[in-house]
Design a protein around this motif. Sequence first.
Motif, PDB file in Angstrom:
ATOM      1  N   CYS A  71      -3.675   6.631   7.637  1.00 27.78           N
ATOM      2  CA  CYS A  71      -3.500   7.485   6.465  1.00 27.78           C
ATOM      3  C   CYS A  71      -4.359   8.726   6.650  1.00 27.78           C
ATOM      4  O   CYS A  71      -5.563   8.628   6.882  1.00 27.78           O
ATOM      5  CB  CYS A  71      -3.912   6.735   5.197  1.00 27.78           C
ATOM      6  N   TYR A 110       3.316   3.308   8.658  1.00 24.07           N
ATOM      7  CA  TYR A 110       3.457   1.867   8.440  1.00 24.07           C
ATOM      8  C   TYR A 110       4.120   1.224   9.657  1.00 24.07           C
ATOM      9  O   TYR A 110       5.057   1.783  10.239  1.00 24.07           O
ATOM     10  CB  TYR A 110       4.327   1.581   7.224  1.00 24.07           C
ATOM     11  N   ASN A 127      -1.310  12.720   1.014  1.00 25.08           N
ATOM     12  CA  ASN A 127      -1.506  11.929   2.225  1.00 25.08           C
ATOM     13  C   ASN A 127      -0.211  11.727   3.003  1.00 25.08           C
ATOM     14  O   ASN A 127       0.887  11.717   2.431  1.00 25.08           O
ATOM     15  CB  ASN A 127      -2.078  10.555   1.863  1.00 25.08           C
ATOM     16  N   SER A 146       5.468  10.790   3.646  1.00 31.47           N
ATOM     17  CA  SER A 146       4.694  11.874   3.032  1.00 31.47           C
ATOM     18  C   SER A 146       4.830  11.801   1.516  1.00 31.47           C
ATOM     19  O   SER A 146       5.846  11.321   0.999  1.00 31.47           O
ATOM     20  CB  SER A 146       5.190  13.234   3.533  1.00 31.47           C
ATOM     21  N   LEU A 178      -0.204  -1.030   6.973  1.00 28.19           N
ATOM     22  CA  LEU A 178      -0.511   0.395   6.945  1.00 28.19           C
ATOM     23  C   LEU A 178      -1.400   0.705   8.140  1.00 28.19           C
ATOM     24  O   LEU A 178      -2.562   0.299   8.185  1.00 28.19           O
ATOM     25  CB  LEU A 178      -1.218   0.757   5.639  1.00 28.19           C
ATOM     26  N   ASN A 203       0.823  -1.223   0.000  1.00 30.63           N
ATOM     27  CA  ASN A 203       0.000   0.000   0.000  1.00 30.63           C
ATOM     28  C   ASN A 203       0.853   1.267   0.000  1.00 30.63           C
ATOM     29  O   ASN A 203       0.700   2.136   0.865  1.00 30.63           O
ATOM     30  CB  ASN A 203      -0.942   0.015   1.203  1.00 30.63           C
ATOM     31  N   PRO A 255       2.453   5.018  -1.376  1.00 31.10           N
ATOM     32  CA  PRO A 255       1.834   6.217  -1.953  1.00 31.10           C
ATOM     33  C   PRO A 255       1.631   6.074  -3.455  1.00 31.10           C
ATOM     34  O   PRO A 255       2.332   5.297  -4.115  1.00 31.10           O
ATOM     35  CB  PRO A 255       2.855   7.318  -1.634  1.00 31.10           C
ATOM     36  N   ARG A 308       1.241   8.797   5.674  1.00 25.12           N
ATOM     37  CA  ARG A 308       0.924   7.421   6.050  1.00 25.12           C
ATOM     38  C   ARG A 308       1.855   6.938   7.155  1.00 25.12           C
ATOM     39  O   ARG A 308       3.015   7.350   7.223  1.00 25.12           O
ATOM     40  CB  ARG A 308       1.071   6.490   4.834  1.00 25.12           C
TER      41      ARG A 308
END
Length: 337
Positions: free
Chosen positions: A53, A43, A39, A34, A50, A13, A15, A41
Amino acid sequence: MQNGSGHGCLIGNPPTDGITNVRFSNHSDNLIVSSWDGNVRLYDVSSNVLRGCFAHGGPVLDCCFHDDNSGLSVSSDWTVRRHDFANSRSDIIGKHDGPVRCVEYSHYTGQVLTGSWDKTLRCWDPRAPTALERTTGVYGLPERVYSMSVVGHRLVIATARRHIVIYDIRNMSQPEQRKDSPLKFQSRCVRCYPNGTGYALSSVEGRVAMEFFDLSEAWQAKKYAFKCHRKTDAGRDTVYPVNAIAFHPVYGTFATGGCDGYANVWDGTNKKRLYQFQKYPTSIAALSFSRDGRLLAVASSYTFEEGEKVHPPDQIFIRNINEQEVKPKPRTYAVVT
């Protein structure tokens, strides 16, 4: 994690547009990311999950951790945001008068530090209840901010037109130092040495400068610059921007990432390259070592240095680091008899 064919393991998942930064937590294997897809995120690298977000109103240009369960991010939408990943909440700490390029959290003072293309540095107290009360200082800079780094009580800011501004954040009445970059071309990344004695600065012209805070003659004699991320073909040099610098938290060696798709590890003290990793699919946009130096996050993400073109997808690789790749080699001396 999916195997990355010698590059490390792929994060799931990722960007969907250009990655602007990746940073490991100081407390765990959590990674904050970033990107231009608007978005930020979080992790959990150990389980490749993930965890959260959160969206901005524009591309997210930088991010960092506040603590292990909350992060900070800044955006072209002019805002500085805080994200509570544990409780799935996000709020605006403050705003600039233009796109915000950089964010750092100072554990020394408990402040959020942000640098913008509005040519200001702003300091925020995230504990204050309102945006007005959170503002602890606004400081004019000579140009737009391109990169920032904090270590202990020192903050280093690299701006457009090759300006370098250094603050002692215990006394923000005026900069501790103002200077021009020792490199002749646009600054791309600045990162402070973990031991607090200076900083490394990279440029778009394939060079890195090693600088020191102490202005005494003895310390200034130690500074130097070197060429990297270059390719020679038929006697002709191709030079690549150095987008990323990341210091190893144990050995103090450092990795650089360039638009040539390579990540190199350097021993700055002995002025040697220790290792070059296998070439990544496209430009390396960002790098981060984990808190214990066991892992290296590599953002393989085209940075549009050659304009619009078909390019590999944005990916984040997590590489297990071997000691021989990052540990300085002992100096050897000739025996005189």
